[in-house]
Motif scaffolding. Structure first.
Motif, PDB file in Angstrom:
ATOM      1  N   ARG A  42       0.822  -1.211   0.000  1.00 37.40           N
ATOM      2  CA  ARG A  42       0.000   0.000   0.000  1.00 37.40           C
ATOM      3  C   ARG A  42       0.855   1.259   0.000  1.00 37.40           C
ATOM      4  O   ARG A  42       0.419   2.319  -0.459  1.00 37.40           O
ATOM      5  N   ASN A  69      -7.406  -9.223   4.697  1.00 41.77           N
ATOM      6  CA  ASN A  69      -8.661  -9.214   5.442  1.00 41.77           C
ATOM      7  C   ASN A  69      -9.224 -10.624   5.604  1.00 41.77           C
ATOM      8  O   ASN A  69      -9.804 -10.960   6.638  1.00 41.77           O
ATOM      9  N   GLY A  87      -5.130  -6.710  -0.551  1.00 37.80           N
ATOM     10  CA  GLY A  87      -6.069  -6.214   0.454  1.00 37.80           C
ATOM     11  C   GLY A  87      -7.071  -7.282   0.846  1.00 37.80           C
ATOM     12  O   GLY A  87      -7.375  -7.462   2.030  1.00 37.80           O
ATOM     13  N   ASP A 122     -10.120   7.395  10.946  1.00 35.24           N
ATOM     14  CA  ASP A 122      -9.868   7.832   9.569  1.00 35.24           C
ATOM     15  C   ASP A 122      -9.786   9.355   9.464  1.00 35.24           C
ATOM     16  O   ASP A 122      -8.943   9.889   8.732  1.00 35.24           O
ATOM     17  N   ASN A 178     -14.374  -1.492   6.173  1.00 38.45           N
ATOM     18  CA  ASN A 178     -13.754  -1.293   4.859  1.00 38.45           C
ATOM     19  C   ASN A 178     -14.602  -0.413   3.955  1.00 38.45           C
ATOM     20  O   ASN A 178     -14.066   0.380   3.180  1.00 38.45           O
ATOM     21  N   PRO A 197     -11.876  -6.623   0.308  1.00 35.79           N
ATOM     22  CA  PRO A 197     -12.357  -7.051   1.625  1.00 35.79           C
ATOM     23  C   PRO A 197     -13.857  -6.927   1.800  1.00 35.79           C
ATOM     24  O   PRO A 197     -14.467  -7.745   2.503  1.00 35.79           O
ATOM     25  N   SER A 240     -13.857   3.015   5.130  1.00 33.61           N
ATOM     26  CA  SER A 240     -12.523   3.458   4.708  1.00 33.61           C
ATOM     27  C   SER A 240     -12.476   3.809   3.231  1.00 33.61           C
ATOM     28  O   SER A 240     -11.689   4.663   2.817  1.00 33.61           O
ATOM     29  N   ALA A 241     -13.326   3.147   2.430  1.00 31.20           N
ATOM     30  CA  ALA A 241     -13.349   3.430   1.000  1.00 31.20           C
ATOM     31  C   ALA A 241     -14.123   4.701   0.669  1.00 31.20           C
ATOM     32  O   ALA A 241     -13.776   5.425  -0.262  1.00 31.20           O
ATOM     33  N   ALA A 279      -9.389  -1.596  -0.145  1.00 37.26           N
ATOM     34  CA  ALA A 279     -10.556  -1.845   0.707  1.00 37.26           C
ATOM     35  C   ALA A 279     -11.726  -2.454  -0.051  1.00 37.26           C
ATOM     36  O   ALA A 279     -12.709  -2.863   0.569  1.00 37.26           O
ATOM     37  N   SER A 288     -16.169  -6.273   9.595  1.00 34.90           N
ATOM     38  CA  SER A 288     -15.121  -5.952   8.628  1.00 34.90           C
ATOM     39  C   SER A 288     -15.676  -5.197   7.428  1.00 34.90           C
ATOM     40  O   SER A 288     -15.054  -4.245   6.938  1.00 34.90           O
TER      41      SER A 288
END
Length: 401
Positions: free
Chosen positions: A36, A125, A121, A240, A357, A64, A360-361, A61, A353
């Protein structure tokens, strides 16, 4: 004090049983964090835009999100070793694709790196879900669960250092292709660690037990699960937003890149430090109370952070925030294992999870729009208000602990 000595001895014994799981997660996650860092760096060296690099990072992300539920169901059916082999295959394949990218014409590099990001990724995960499920089975009491996930939480903290450092050193010494090749070896080391993990006898599925995607989503019908995922989302977004806004705020304050890096480093050290302490105090902690306190403290730090102009003051805010957010994962995972059936822990971990993710995306886009509208300080204050309001559902989780 007499009560604390046995607690410390129990924490040490549990840490030794967790060592193979921590080592396996460290190797898998370090391969992903190294890639990454290195893949976007290669893209920038070849002249790709910041938007292209952002898209490449987002792809870590994406897989996952898609693979989480299959990983959770596989872990529930087959235990640790089969999903770990899939995880290693995905991560190893992703790193090999990155090596291949450096051997192809430059025009192919970006597309192949995107595929590598998705595989690596997804692999990291996939393995994480199996590792967390297996770790939760080492104990059955709430105190033990908090200890387990505090120790396990050290693996991603360390891998965020190990992976990028390895990649950076090898890039400077031998180039990107060599760095990707070295990173490809790390998932294979997870297989060596797995030999020290006892094999689990697969449990027979109950007659008529549903295995569909719809069945997985039915876990959300339980109010405690919905509250837990809401709290988890708010606190994950806080993590984040800190990573996203601090460089922007530091730039506005005229801080150097090294000063900004030290602020983020102080945050990471505080997270690791509090996770070392939690196992010694686990018998005194209650999940709902700790999560509610973490949310209120996070809201308070976000209210003050934009008012801190000096690097030292921002660093102090980062340390306090790290202490608050560092407590979150052990409490979330302990609660999750208590409110879901044991036979479906993998699926429950997968749902958690997916929310992380997906956040995060997508959240960086929201942060960017909010920052354009309200400024970096406004993003902190808006997020602080949301997290503070989330302390009430977090407090209600106390009944499950």
């Amino acid at each position: 004090m007499a009560e604390d000595a046995p607690a410390a001895q129990g924490a040490k014994a549990l840490a030794l049983r967790l060592l193979p799981l921590i080592g396996g997660q460290l190797c898998l996650h370090a391969a992903m964090t190294g890639l990454r860092m290195a893949a976007p760096l290669l893209a920038l060296h070849e002249g790709h835009s910041a938007a292209a690099v952002g898209g490449l990072l987002a792809l870590f992300a994406v897989a996952p999100i898609v693979l989480a539920l299959p990983a959770g169901r596989m872990a529930d059916r087959h235990g640790y070793h089969r999903p770990l082999r899939w995880a290693v295959a995905l991560a190893f394949g992703g790193a090999l694709l990155a090596v291949l990218a450096t051997l192809l014409p430059v025009g192919w590099h970006y597309a192949v790196l995107c595929a590598a990001a998705m595989l690596c990724g997804g692999g990291a995960n996939f393995g994480l879900i199996a590792i967390q499920r297996t770790a939760g089975r080492l104990v059955s009491d709430p105190t033990g669960l908090k200890r387990v996930f505090s120790w396990l939480g050290l693996a991603p903290a360390l891998s965020n250092v190990v992976g990028p450092v390895i990649a950076g050193v090898v890039i400077d010494a031998a180039g990107f292709g060599a760095a990707f090749a070295v990173l490809a070896l790390l998932p294979l080391a997870s297989l060596l660690w797995s030999r020290r993990v006892p094999r689990e006898v697969p449990a027979a599925a109950p007659a008529g037990a549903p295995r569909s995607h719809r069945a997985s989503w039915e876990l959300l019908t339980a109010p405690p699960m919905r509250r837990l995922l809401l709290v988890n989302w708010l606190l994950s977004s806080s993590w984040d937003v800190h990573s996203f806004v601090v460089p922007v705020l530091g730039h506005e304050r005229g801080l150097s890149a090294s000063a900004i890096g030290l602020i983020l480093g102080a945050f990471a050290l505080a997270v690791a430090g509090v996770r070392l302490v939690i196992p010694l105090l686990a018998h005194r902690l209650r999940e709902g109370a700790v999560l509610a306190g973490a949310m209120l403290l996070t809201a308070a730090v976000f209210a003050v952070y934009p008012l801190a102009h000096a690097a030292l003051a921002m660093g102090a805010c980062a340390v306090v925030l790290g202490l608050a957010l560092g407590t979150v994962q052990p409490m979330i995972m302990s609660t999750l294992h208590q409110i879901t059936p044991q036979a479906r822990h993998g699926e429950a971990i997968a749902l958690r999870s997916m929310t992380i993710n997906l956040s995060s995306a997508l959240m960086p886009l929201g942060f960017g729009m909010a920052g354009a509208a309200f400024g970096a300080a406004g993003v902190f204050w808006l997020m602080g208000a949301m997290v503070g309001a989330g302390a009430w559902p977090a407090r209600r989780l106390a009944a499950t602990g």
